[in-house]
Design a protein around this motif. Sequence first.
Motif, PDB file in Angstrom:
ATOM      1  N   LEU A  50       0.867  -1.186   0.000  1.00  0.00           N
ATOM      2  CA  LEU A  50       0.000   0.000   0.000  1.00  0.00           C
ATOM      3  C   LEU A  50       0.898   1.229   0.000  1.00  0.00           C
ATOM      4  O   LEU A  50       1.733   1.398   0.883  1.00  0.00           O
ATOM      5  CB  LEU A  50      -0.902   0.019   1.235  1.00  0.00           C
ATOM      6  CG  LEU A  50      -1.677   1.313   1.504  1.00  0.00           C
ATOM      7  CD1 LEU A  50      -2.631   1.642   0.357  1.00  0.00           C
ATOM      8  CD2 LEU A  50      -2.436   1.212   2.831  1.00  0.00           C
ATOM      9  N   ASP A  74      -1.553  -1.106  -4.048  1.00  0.00           N
ATOM     10  CA  ASP A  74      -2.713  -0.323  -3.623  1.00  0.00           C
ATOM     11  C   ASP A  74      -2.253   1.120  -3.421  1.00  0.00           C
ATOM     12  O   ASP A  74      -1.115   1.361  -3.008  1.00  0.00           O
ATOM     13  CB  ASP A  74      -3.294  -0.883  -2.325  1.00  0.00           C
ATOM     14  CG  ASP A  74      -3.819  -2.307  -2.484  1.00  0.00           C
ATOM     15  OD1 ASP A  74      -4.208  -2.676  -3.616  1.00  0.00           O
ATOM     16  OD2 ASP A  74      -3.844  -3.042  -1.486  1.00  0.00           O
ATOM     17  N   GLU A 100      -9.374   6.677  -1.730  1.00  0.00           N
ATOM     18  CA  GLU A 100      -8.919   5.302  -1.933  1.00  0.00           C
ATOM     19  C   GLU A 100      -8.847   5.082  -3.445  1.00  0.00           C
ATOM     20  O   GLU A 100      -9.796   4.651  -4.081  1.00  0.00           O
ATOM     21  CB  GLU A 100      -9.906   4.336  -1.276  1.00  0.00           C
ATOM     22  CG  GLU A 100      -9.395   2.943  -1.145  1.00  0.00           C
ATOM     23  CD  GLU A 100     -10.330   2.046  -0.353  1.00  0.00           C
ATOM     24  OE1 GLU A 100     -10.302   0.832  -0.627  1.00  0.00           O
ATOM     25  OE2 GLU A 100     -11.080   2.541   0.512  1.00  0.00           O
ATOM     26  N   THR A 103      -7.568  -0.168  -4.546  1.00  0.00           N
ATOM     27  CA  THR A 103      -7.363  -1.270  -3.612  1.00  0.00           C
ATOM     28  C   THR A 103      -7.710  -2.545  -4.362  1.00  0.00           C
ATOM     29  O   THR A 103      -8.855  -2.740  -4.765  1.00  0.00           O
ATOM     30  CB  THR A 103      -8.249  -1.134  -2.356  1.00  0.00           C
ATOM     31  OG1 THR A 103      -7.992   0.128  -1.753  1.00  0.00           O
ATOM     32  CG2 THR A 103      -7.948  -2.233  -1.359  1.00  0.00           C
TER      33      THR A 103
END
Length: 139
Positions: A50, A74, A100, A103
């Motif tokens: 991430l 991500d 976001e 993801t």
Amino acid sequence: MAEALGVRYMRDADDFCEAHPDVVVLCTSILSTETVLSALPLYRLRRSTLIVDVLSVKTFPKRLLLEACPDNFDILCTHPMFGPDSGKNGWGGLTFMYDEVRTNDGPGRRERVGAFLNCFKREGCDMKSMTCEEHDRFA
């Protein structure tokens, strides 16, 4: 707080990437972001990493991360809308914006994004989900 979360400082980018961190937070100036990102040996990170940025502008790092990071990484674009002065007495009520961006499917990936965001939510931040484009328009 960083130590309690298991965060540690490393000087060497190769050693850092080979430690396979779950989350990489890019805390750079706007002008140095591209240079810093290009100096990271991203190919040494796990494919499920991430990547988070904290820049005050959002469409620039979003575009940069989407171009530079492999598709299986991500991406979370954030802007803690406070600094050392405004947050010196705590983060309660201070705005934390996030998008976001990507993801991927996989065990624990969505939960990891949630856990990252919960670090700020637990401290009382006013969490605002919006796209990077919306953020920059409003800013």
